[in-house]
Write a protein that holds these residues in place. Structure first.
Motif, PDB file in Angstrom:
ATOM      1  N   UNK A 277       0.847  -1.264  -0.023  1.00  0.00           N
ATOM      2  CA  UNK A 277       0.114   0.192   0.166  1.00  0.00           C
ATOM      3  C   UNK A 277       0.898   1.118  -0.072  1.00  0.00           C
ATOM      4  N   UNK A 278       1.830   1.271   0.949  1.00  0.00           N
ATOM      5  CA  UNK A 278       2.953   2.447   1.069  1.00  0.00           C
ATOM      6  C   UNK A 278       3.607   2.615  -0.468  1.00  0.00           C
ATOM      7  N   UNK A 279       4.005   1.663  -1.134  1.00  0.00           N
ATOM      8  CA  UNK A 279       4.642   1.661  -2.383  1.00  0.00           C
ATOM      9  C   UNK A 279       3.608   2.143  -3.454  1.00  0.00           C
ATOM     10  N   UNK A 280       2.693   1.700  -3.541  1.00  0.00           N
ATOM     11  CA  UNK A 280       1.642   2.096  -4.606  1.00  0.00           C
ATOM     12  C   UNK A 280       1.274   3.622  -4.428  1.00  0.00           C
ATOM     13  N   UNK A 281       1.004   4.077  -3.105  1.00  0.00           N
ATOM     14  CA  UNK A 281       0.487   5.337  -3.106  1.00  0.00           C
ATOM     15  C   UNK A 281       1.680   6.582  -2.976  1.00  0.00           C
ATOM     16  N   UNK A 282       2.663   6.192  -2.404  1.00  0.00           N
ATOM     17  CA  UNK A 282       3.899   7.129  -2.372  1.00  0.00           C
ATOM     18  C   UNK A 282       4.176   7.278  -3.844  1.00  0.00           C
ATOM     19  N   UNK A 283       4.519   6.144  -4.609  1.00  0.00           N
ATOM     20  CA  UNK A 283       4.982   6.549  -5.819  1.00  0.00           C
ATOM     21  C   UNK A 283       4.003   7.057  -6.891  1.00  0.00           C
ATOM     22  N   UNK A 284       2.549   6.675  -6.674  1.00  0.00           N
ATOM     23  CA  UNK A 284       1.688   7.130  -7.809  1.00  0.00           C
ATOM     24  C   UNK A 284       1.552   8.663  -7.434  1.00  0.00           C
ATOM     25  N   UNK A 285       1.617   9.156  -6.109  1.00  0.00           N
ATOM     26  CA  UNK A 285       1.551  10.528  -5.760  1.00  0.00           C
ATOM     27  C   UNK A 285       2.671  11.212  -6.264  1.00  0.00           C
ATOM     28  N   UNK A 286       4.042  10.690  -6.360  1.00  0.00           N
ATOM     29  CA  UNK A 286       5.157  11.370  -6.753  1.00  0.00           C
ATOM     30  C   UNK A 286       5.045  11.424  -8.529  1.00  0.00           C
ATOM     31  N   UNK A 287       4.456  10.225  -8.857  1.00  0.00           N
ATOM     32  CA  UNK A 287       4.410  10.418 -10.388  1.00  0.00           C
ATOM     33  C   UNK A 287       3.347  11.512 -10.795  1.00  0.00           C
ATOM     34  N   UNK A 288       2.340  11.546 -10.280  1.00  0.00           N
ATOM     35  CA  UNK A 288       1.273  12.519 -10.492  1.00  0.00           C
ATOM     36  C   UNK A 288       1.821  13.779 -10.521  1.00  0.00           C
ATOM     37  N   UNK A 289       2.662  14.461  -9.471  1.00  0.00           N
ATOM     38  CA  UNK A 289       3.181  15.739  -9.561  1.00  0.00           C
ATOM     39  C   UNK A 289       4.234  16.008 -10.732  1.00  0.00           C
ATOM     40  N   UNK A 290       5.099  14.878 -11.055  1.00  0.00           N
ATOM     41  CA  UNK A 290       5.914  15.084 -12.124  1.00  0.00           C
ATOM     42  C   UNK A 290       5.292  15.009 -13.469  1.00  0.00           C
ATOM     43  N   UNK A 291       4.008  14.432 -13.577  1.00  0.00           N
ATOM     44  CA  UNK A 291       3.454  14.512 -15.082  1.00  0.00           C
ATOM     45  C   UNK A 291       2.957  15.742 -15.187  1.00  0.00           C
TER      46      UNK A 291
END
Length: 266
Positions: free
Chosen positions: A145-159
């Protein structure tokens, strides 16, 4: 009587001429003051833009190059860790995509920085190291859960940054890097969401309350520099002495991130 009328006529004409002159000055002054005023968006853009053989290089361009490098410095070890600790195939697959995608992107960004004469960081920033620490402390389903959400949040901002740079850059190298980054980031967002663990409500709340982050310090202006060294990602700390996996940097990629169409087939 005649002299009085003449003076009155002359006085009235003078008032009219004076009024017209004042009106003309009032109309011209805003045009002059705003066209020459410093601190406007265009003025700032010109002041922070550097000339290169590949086209103008803005402060936003340099910020983008730096962030592509930083992303790889922490997402590479995060992906390697997910391959080891993920409890589901989907999480392990997402980890594989992160490793392959950022290995490719890091090779690209180091090449671009070398041609533009930009210095690149060799360590993740404090926030990225904190994210790695959070992942290292998690186990089992909590880790997924931590992996999926931390990485998804970071990628959304970079996008969002990738789209902004791709739409506005005048530098051909940065434009090509943005194309590669867009492909990679979208692939990673897709596989992270495919884990079924992403909290979209939390992402929406975060986006609604977040304020635009300030630009970090831009890299040094173009000039004679040494070629950027290979990345030295931070290795996540093991939770206990009994478990001490290491996450080494994989060999350089020679192709773009893999097509995820096969993963999507039932």
């Amino acid at each position: 009587m005649r002299s009085i009328n003449s003076r009155g006529l002359f006085s009235g004409t003078g008032l009219i001429v004076t009024g017209l002159a004042a009106t003309l000055v009032a109309m011209i002054f805003p045009i002059w003051s705003y066209s020459d005023r410093s601190g406007t968006g265009v003025d700032t853009l010109n002041a922070q833009t550097l000339s290169t053989r590949y086209g103008p290089l803005s402060a936003l361009d340099r910020e983008f190059v730096t962030k592509v490098r930083l992303a790889g410095l922490w997402e590479l070890p995060a992906g390697q860790q997910a391959e080891e600790r993920g409890t589901t195939k989907a999480v392990k697959t997402a980890g594989e995509h992160l490793v392959e995608g950022h290995t490719f992107l890091d090779e690209r960004v180091r090449d671009v920085a070398s041609q533009l004469g930009l210095q690149l960081p060799n360590q993740p920033n404090e926030q990225q190291q904190a994210w790695l620490g959070t992942l290292s402390a998690a186990r089992g389903e909590e880790y997924d859960v931590q992996f999926a959400n931390i990485l998804r949040k970071a990628h959304g901002k970079v996008f969002g940054l990738v789209a902004q740079v791709r739409a506005s850059t005048r530098n051909s190298l940065v434009r090509a890097l943005a194309d590669d980054a867009n492909t990679t980031v979208l692939d990673h967002i897709t596989v992270l969401e495919a884990t079924g663990l992403v909290d979209f409500d939390a992402l929406a709340r975060d986006a609604a309350t977040a304020s635009p982050p300030p630009l970090t310090n831009s890299p040094a202006p173009p000039g004679p520099t040494d070629s950027p060294s290979p990345p030295v990602p931070v290795t996540p700390s093991p939770a206990s002495p009994s478990s001490s996996p290491t996450y080494t940097l994989p060999p350089p990629a020679t192709s773009r991130p893999p097509d995820t169409s096969e993963d999507k087939k039932p």
